[in-house]
Enzyme design. Structure first.
Site, PDB file in Angstrom:
ATOM      1  N   LYS A 170       0.835  -1.202   0.000  1.00  0.00           N
ATOM      2  CA  LYS A 170       0.000   0.000   0.000  1.00  0.00           C
ATOM      3  C   LYS A 170       0.872   1.256   0.000  1.00  0.00           C
ATOM      4  O   LYS A 170       0.631   2.199  -0.748  1.00  0.00           O
ATOM      5  CB  LYS A 170      -0.945  -0.017   1.216  1.00  0.00           C
ATOM      6  CG  LYS A 170      -2.084  -1.015   1.038  1.00  0.00           C
ATOM      7  CD  LYS A 170      -2.836  -1.332   2.320  1.00  0.00           C
ATOM      8  CE  LYS A 170      -3.836  -2.465   2.056  1.00  0.00           C
ATOM      9  NZ  LYS A 170      -4.493  -2.973   3.245  1.00  0.00           N
ATOM     10  N   GLN A 185      -4.552  -1.749   9.531  1.00  0.00           N
ATOM     11  CA  GLN A 185      -4.518  -3.070   8.903  1.00  0.00           C
ATOM     12  C   GLN A 185      -5.167  -4.116   9.804  1.00  0.00           C
ATOM     13  O   GLN A 185      -4.821  -4.237  10.981  1.00  0.00           O
ATOM     14  CB  GLN A 185      -3.054  -3.454   8.595  1.00  0.00           C
ATOM     15  CG  GLN A 185      -2.903  -4.744   7.820  1.00  0.00           C
ATOM     16  CD  GLN A 185      -3.497  -4.675   6.407  1.00  0.00           C
ATOM     17  OE1 GLN A 185      -3.325  -3.704   5.686  1.00  0.00           O
ATOM     18  NE2 GLN A 185      -4.224  -5.703   6.018  1.00  0.00           N
ATOM     19  N   ASP A 235     -10.812   3.210   4.007  1.00  0.00           N
ATOM     20  CA  ASP A 235     -11.176   1.796   3.836  1.00  0.00           C
ATOM     21  C   ASP A 235     -12.697   1.643   3.709  1.00  0.00           C
ATOM     22  O   ASP A 235     -13.183   0.594   3.306  1.00  0.00           O
ATOM     23  CB  ASP A 235     -10.708   0.999   5.077  1.00  0.00           C
ATOM     24  CG  ASP A 235      -9.665  -0.044   4.718  1.00  0.00           C
ATOM     25  OD1 ASP A 235      -9.481  -0.323   3.510  1.00  0.00           O
ATOM     26  OD2 ASP A 235      -9.040  -0.588   5.642  1.00  0.00           O
TER      27      ASP A 235
END
Ligand code: NAP
Length: 295
Positions: free
Chosen positions: A54, A98, A121
Site C-alpha cells: 500500500k 490493517q 477503507d
C-alpha cells in the site's frame, strides 16, 4: 467458448495512471499532496506485505505515505491515541488500520474511532450507512474495485441476475448492496448465498454474474454455472508452495474449467486483488479533495 479475461492488473494500471495525473494536478494547481497512513500492529507476514504494498503504491502515485508499525502488545488505549493523533494531522487524509488486529484489541472500537472523513477503507458505520443510502462516501475498496472491473469491461449489469457468494462485511454484503442500487454497475437483481443457503447450485446455475467471496478454493465448478456467465472471483486461497517457496494461489472458482463456459472471468492472482489497493489510493485522493473543499 473461452472467456475474455478481465485483467485487474491492466485495469488497476489504467486507474493508477488517471490518479497520477490527478495527484500532479492537485499539487500544481492547489499545492495539495494527499496523505495516507497505514497502521500495523504486530508482525503478521501477510499483513506486513499488504501495508508495504500500500505504501509503495502510494509513493509511486505521488501520495505522501507513512507506515506506522507497532508491537503486538500495543494496548488498545495506545492505538486509539495514535488514531486520534492522525485524525488531527492535516498532512494525513486517509487512515488505514490493517486488519486483523491482535485479539486483545477491540477491532470495531478502533475502526469507529477513525474520523469518517479519513476512513479510506470505508469501514466506519457512517460510511457504511451512507453507502447503503446511496450517498457520496468512501466505498469499501474491494467492492469498489469490482464495480470498476465490471463497468470498465463493459459488462451489462442492469437487469442482470447476480449471485454473490459470501456475506462478509468487507466484500459480500457491500457488493450485493452496491449492485442493487441505481448506479453504474448496478440495477441488478441480487441473490446473496452463504453457508446456510439450501441449494447454492440452484442459484448459481441461473446467474448472469457470479461474485465469489467465500475463501474456499475452487468451490464454483463448471457444472454450477450457465454458458456465458460473468465471473468475478474474489477468493485468495493458498493451496500449496512452489519449489521456489512462493505461495500457490487459487480463487473460489475452478478457473480452468469455468473459463470454458463463461463470457468474462477474473483470474487469481491478477484479478480483483490489484484493484483493492488501487481503490484505496482513489479514496485517499478523494479524501484530500474533500478536505480542501474541492468536491
Ligand atoms: P470471510 O469473512 O472469510 O467469510 C466467508 C463468507 O463465505 C461467509 O459469509 C461464509 O458464510 C461464506 N461461505 C463459506 N463457505 C461457503 C460455502 N461453501 N457456500 C456459500 N458460502 C460460503 O469473507 P471475506 O473476508 O470476504 O473473504 C472471502 C475470500 O475473499 C477470502 O479468500 C479472502 O482472502 C478473499 N479476499 C480477497 C480480497 C482481494 O482484494 N482480492 C479482499 C478481501 C477478501 P457464513 O457467513 O454463513 O459463514
Amino acid at each position: 467458448m473461452s472467456a475474455k479475461i478481465i485483467s485487474g492488473v491492466e485495469t488497476a494500471k489504467a486507474i493508477r495512471e488517471e490518479l497520477k495525473v490527478e495527484v500532479t494536478e492537485l499539487k500544481d494547481k492547489h499545492g495539495i499532496v494527499p496523505g495516507l497512513v497505514t497502521i500495523l500492529v504486530g508482525e503478521d507476514p501477510a499483513s506486513q506485505s499488504y501495508v508495504t504494498a500500500k505504501n509503495k503504491t502510494a509513493h509511486a502515485l505521488g501520495i505522501y505515505s507513512e507506515q506506522k508499525t507497532l508491537p503486538a502488545d500495543t494496548t488498545e488505549a495506545d492505538l486509539l491515541a495514535l488514531v486520534d493523533q492522525y485524525n488531527n494531522d492535516p498532512k494525513i487524509n486517509g487512515i488505514l488500520v490493517q486488519l486483523p488486529l491482535p485479539k486483545h484489541i477491540n477491532e470495531a472500537k478502533v475502526l469507529y474511532a477513525i474520523n469518517p472523513d479519513k476512513d479510506v477503507d470505508g469501514f466506519h458505520p457512517v460510511n457504511v450507512g451512507k453507502m447503503v443510502l446511496g450517498e457520496q462516501c468512501f466505498l469499501p475498496c474491494t467492492p469498489h474495485g469490482i464495480l470498476e472491473l465490471l463497468s470498465r469491461s463493459g459488462v451489462q449489469t442492469s437487469g442482470a441476475e447476480v449471485v454473490v457468494l459470501g456475506r462478509s462485511n468487507i466484500v459480500g454484503k457491500p457488493i450485493a448492496n452496491l449492485m442493487l442500487q441505481k448506479r453504474a454497475a448496478g440495477n441488478a437483481t441480487i441473490t446473496l448465498c452463504h453457508t446456510r443457503t439450501k441449494n447454492t447450485e440452484e442459484h448459481t446455475k441461473r446467474a448472469d454474474i457470479i461474485i465469489a467471496a467465500v475463501g474456499v478454493p475452487k468451490l464454483v465448478t463448471a457444472d454450477m454455472v450457465k454458458d456465458g456467465v460473468v465471473i468475478i472471483d474474489v477468493g485468495v486461497n493458498r493451496i500449496g508452495m512452489s519449489e521456489s517457496g512462493k505461495a500457490i494461489l487459487a480463487g473460489d472458482v475452478d478457473f480452468e474449467a469455468v473459463k470454458e463456459k463463461a463470457s468474462y472471468i477474473t483470474p487469481v492472482p491478477g484479478g480483483v486483488g490489484p484493484m483493492t489497493i488501487t481503490m484505496l489510493m482513489k479514496n485517499t485522493v478523494q479524501a484530500a479533495k474533500q478536505a480542501a473543499g474541492l468536491v
